[in-house]
Design an enzyme around this catalytic site. Structure first.
Site, PDB file in Angstrom:
ATOM      1  N   GLY A 190       0.923  -1.415  -0.393  1.00 39.66           N
ATOM      2  CA  GLY A 190      -0.445   0.154  -0.036  1.00 39.66           C
ATOM      3  C   GLY A 190       0.860   1.232  -0.290  1.00 39.66           C
ATOM      4  O   GLY A 190       1.770   0.883  -0.303  1.00 39.66           O
ATOM      5  N   ALA A 191       0.673   2.616   0.247  1.00 40.34           N
ATOM      6  CA  ALA A 191       0.972   3.485  -0.294  1.00 40.34           C
ATOM      7  C   ALA A 191       1.796   4.021   1.196  1.00 40.34           C
ATOM      8  O   ALA A 191       2.686   4.793   1.267  1.00 40.34           O
ATOM      9  CB  ALA A 191      -0.026   4.948  -0.015  1.00 40.34           C
ATOM     10  N   ARG A 241      -4.888 -10.700  -2.127  1.00 38.16           N
ATOM     11  CA  ARG A 241      -4.764  -9.968  -3.562  1.00 38.16           C
ATOM     12  C   ARG A 241      -3.352  -9.684  -3.753  1.00 38.16           C
ATOM     13  O   ARG A 241      -3.281  -9.456  -5.347  1.00 38.16           O
ATOM     14  CB  ARG A 241      -5.885  -9.255  -3.572  1.00 38.16           C
ATOM     15  CG  ARG A 241      -6.708  -8.430  -4.681  1.00 38.16           C
ATOM     16  CD  ARG A 241      -7.731  -7.521  -4.454  1.00 38.16           C
ATOM     17  NE  ARG A 241      -7.402  -7.041  -3.457  1.00 38.16           N
ATOM     18  CZ  ARG A 241      -6.903  -5.183  -2.873  1.00 38.16           C
ATOM     19  NH1 ARG A 241      -6.398  -4.973  -3.863  1.00 38.16           N
ATOM     20  NH2 ARG A 241      -7.081  -4.972  -1.898  1.00 38.16           N
ATOM     21  N   ARG A 264      -6.996   2.861  18.321  1.00 44.24           N
ATOM     22  CA  ARG A 264      -6.480   4.408  18.974  1.00 44.24           C
ATOM     23  C   ARG A 264      -6.687   4.285  19.988  1.00 44.24           C
ATOM     24  O   ARG A 264      -6.229   5.094  21.088  1.00 44.24           O
ATOM     25  CB  ARG A 264      -6.421   5.173  17.905  1.00 44.24           C
ATOM     26  CG  ARG A 264      -5.571   5.100  17.246  1.00 44.24           C
ATOM     27  CD  ARG A 264      -5.546   6.133  16.015  1.00 44.24           C
ATOM     28  NE  ARG A 264      -4.738   6.181  14.914  1.00 44.24           N
ATOM     29  CZ  ARG A 264      -5.644   6.378  13.133  1.00 44.24           C
ATOM     30  NH1 ARG A 264      -6.753   6.461  13.461  1.00 44.24           N
ATOM     31  NH2 ARG A 264      -4.702   6.341  12.437  1.00 44.24           N
ATOM     32  N   CYS A 276      -2.879  10.201  10.542  1.00 42.12           N
ATOM     33  CA  CYS A 276      -2.435  11.359   9.646  1.00 42.12           C
ATOM     34  C   CYS A 276      -2.537  13.320  10.082  1.00 42.12           C
ATOM     35  O   CYS A 276      -1.650  13.973  10.765  1.00 42.12           O
ATOM     36  CB  CYS A 276      -1.849  12.289   8.500  1.00 42.12           C
ATOM     37  SG  CYS A 276      -3.716  11.529   7.334  1.00 42.12           S
ATOM     38  N   SER A 334      -4.423  11.691  -1.161  1.00 40.00           N
ATOM     39  CA  SER A 334      -3.371  10.107  -0.776  1.00 40.00           C
ATOM     40  C   SER A 334      -3.890   9.950   0.069  1.00 40.00           C
ATOM     41  O   SER A 334      -3.588   8.304   0.900  1.00 40.00           O
ATOM     42  CB  SER A 334      -1.560  10.527  -1.131  1.00 40.00           C
ATOM     43  OG  SER A 334      -1.499  11.715  -0.570  1.00 40.00           O
ATOM     44  N   GLY A 335      -4.212  10.208   1.333  1.00 41.35           N
ATOM     45  CA  GLY A 335      -5.023   9.810   2.448  1.00 41.35           C
ATOM     46  C   GLY A 335      -5.930   8.696   2.511  1.00 41.35           C
ATOM     47  O   GLY A 335      -6.205   8.048   3.279  1.00 41.35           O
ATOM     48  N   LYS A 394     -11.696  12.158  14.896  1.00 45.95           N
ATOM     49  CA  LYS A 394     -10.222  11.086  15.736  1.00 45.95           C
ATOM     50  C   LYS A 394      -9.566  12.173  15.733  1.00 45.95           C
ATOM     51  O   LYS A 394      -8.763  12.173  16.355  1.00 45.95           O
ATOM     52  CB  LYS A 394      -9.861  10.694  13.794  1.00 45.95           C
ATOM     53  CG  LYS A 394     -10.025   9.523  13.958  1.00 45.95           C
ATOM     54  CD  LYS A 394      -9.905   8.941  12.408  1.00 45.95           C
ATOM     55  CE  LYS A 394      -9.994   7.852  12.075  1.00 45.95           C
ATOM     56  NZ  LYS A 394      -9.200   8.073  10.160  1.00 45.95           N
ATOM     57  N   HIS A 442      -1.261  17.192   4.404  1.00 46.73           N
ATOM     58  CA  HIS A 442      -1.932  17.927   4.161  1.00 46.73           C
ATOM     59  C   HIS A 442      -1.606  18.966   4.713  1.00 46.73           C
ATOM     60  O   HIS A 442      -0.470  18.954   5.526  1.00 46.73           O
ATOM     61  CB  HIS A 442      -2.326  16.993   5.565  1.00 46.73           C
ATOM     62  CG  HIS A 442      -3.740  15.668   5.403  1.00 46.73           C
ATOM     63  ND1 HIS A 442      -3.770  15.527   4.135  1.00 46.73           N
ATOM     64  CD2 HIS A 442      -3.861  14.875   5.887  1.00 46.73           C
ATOM     65  CE1 HIS A 442      -4.375  14.108   4.088  1.00 46.73           C
ATOM     66  NE2 HIS A 442      -4.391  13.536   5.180  1.00 46.73           N
TER      67      HIS A 442
HETATM   68  C1  11C Z   1      -7.286  10.558   5.349  1.00 51.30           C
HETATM   69  N1  11C Z   1      -7.079  11.472   7.593  1.00 51.30           N
HETATM   70  O1  11C Z   1      -6.159  11.361   5.068  1.00 51.30           O
HETATM   71  C2  11C Z   1      -7.350  10.427   6.484  1.00 51.30           C
HETATM   72  C3  11C Z   1      -6.495   9.208   6.340  1.00 51.30           C
HETATM   73  O2  11C Z   1      -7.466   7.109  10.505  1.00 51.30           O
HETATM   74  O3  11C Z   1      -5.416   6.428   9.374  1.00 51.30           O
HETATM   75  C4  11C Z   1      -5.814   8.127   7.785  1.00 51.30           C
HETATM   76  C5  11C Z   1      -6.989   7.584   7.999  1.00 51.30           C
HETATM   77  C6  11C Z   1      -6.339   7.029   9.379  1.00 51.30           C
HETATM   78  O4  11C Z   1      -8.407  10.561   4.989  1.00 51.30           O
END
Ligand code: 11C
Length: 346
Positions: free
Chosen positions: A12-13, A39, A99, A128, A158-159, A219, A248
């Site tokens: 993944g990224a 996959r 978390r 993030c 990309s998040g 979050k 971001h």
């Molecule tokens: C986004 N912050 O930019 C989210 C991606 O809870 O680790 C990270 C999702 C997470 O869409």
């Protein structure tokens, strides 16, 4: 010599950036396992001059693994983290699965490194957009205390993963070519409606909760309080997706508890914070921008100014590479903290 490490979600990224960061930081690895869903199993990835075949992750994959770096999605973490812990692995989990679990430390080393000592097998890596904000707030908290935080985010696609990046690019091209578009992923893969992200701003990241905030906003609110040990701190967030590939950006409003430093003093305080690079010179149009943050582990801060009406309130702009400090880099830093604090032996 070194540690036995497994990366779950290696294709993944974030997985890709974890490998880069382990290499750049010279993290000592004696054995490496690259794991993924069925996959993606079978893919080849090279690391430090050796080719690895990605294996399907199973409970037994974690036999003999000391550190598991997980970024394959929440449900996979829920399933496999307990299996890994049973086998003696310390899991650093990049998903939101654990978390807010009170038995799981949520760690940004610049802010609460010592919390790793309280782990029971799992350590969570924050979201993030939370990470970059708390890194910027920590020197302010230390110097003056925090009274209130309000943040608005300008988040990169990309998040939401590599497929969302592709969707943004294809849509942009289609719209330039005056063709029809058919949004399928953003704002949220699993939600009912999908909207155009190209040339747009979408005020929804993750699903809506009953209180009218999105999960991404919750979050930022809940994780900030937990990481900073500031349960009573008022925090509000509005999270917005922009057609930016990576990086971001956030506009942060903060009220401090003690004192009324002027903007220059606050700049010096923020600049002294760990992991922060100040980019703040309006007279020369110097400020942080998403495109300049890509590839760097730093949290960039600029546009620091005092509120015009309230002398203990400030506004600033925070930018960071969401895949690095926002994910992979912070994950590797947590592994380094385990080593530094003697919580894991070679
Ligand atoms: C986004 N912050 O930019 C989210 C991606 O809870 O680790 C990270 C999702 C997470 O869409």
């Amino acid at each position: 010599t070194g540690y036995s490490v497994a990366i779950l979600g290696a294709t993944g990224a974030v997985g890709e950036q974890i490998l880069n960061t382990l290499d750049n930081n010279n993290f000592p690895i004696s054995e490496l396992k690259l794991l993924s869903s069925k996959r993606s199993a079978g893919k080849k990835i090279s690391f430090r001059g050796r080719e690895y075949t990605v294996e399907e992750a199973k409970p037994e994959s974690f036999e003999g693994v000391q550190i598991g770096l997980f970024s394959a999605g929440g449900s996979i973490s829920k399933e496999l983290a307990p299996e890994a812990v049973k086998r003696g692995t310390i899991v650093i989990d990049n998903t939101s699965a654990y978390r807010m679990d009170e038995n799981v430390p949520l760690v940004v080393p610049e802010v609460n490194e010592e919390d790793v000592k309280n782990h029971n097998g799992i350590i969570a890596n924050p979201n993030c957009s939370t990470i970059q904000m708390v890194v910027a707030l920590e020197p302010v908290r230390k110097a003056y205390g925090l009274k209130k935080v309000i943040v608005s985010t300008y988040q990169a696609v990309s998040g939401a993963g590599l497929a969302a990046v592709e969707e943004m690019k294809e849509q942009s091209q289609a719209l330039l070519d005056e063709k029809e578009i058919n949004p399928e992923i953003l704002p949220v893969g699993g939600d009912e409606k999908h909207y155009q992200i190209a040339f747009n701003a979408i005020p929804q990241i993750d699903k809506f909760q009953e209180n009218g905030y999105t999960f991404e906003e919750m979050k930022m609110i809940n994780e900030t309080k937990k990481i900073m040990h500031e349960n009573k701190l008022p925090v509000a967030a509005t999270c917005v997706r922009l057609p930016v590939e990576t990086g971001h950006s956030e506009s942060v409003y903060v009220e401090v508890e003690n004192g009324t430093p002027d903007a220059e003093e606050l700049k010096n305080t923020i600049a002294s914070g760990e992991g922060i690079t100040l980019k703040d010179n309006p007279s020369e149009q110097v400020y942080p921008m998403a495109v300049d943050s890509v590839g760097f582990p730093d949290v960039f801060v600029g546009r620091i100014r005092r509120d015009l009406d309230q002398s203990n309130a400030y506004h600033f702009w925070v930018v960071s590479d969401n895949l690095l400090k926002g994910a992979a880099y912070n994950t590797v830093q947590i592994a380094e903290s385990l080593v530094k604090l003697g919580l894991i032996k070679e």
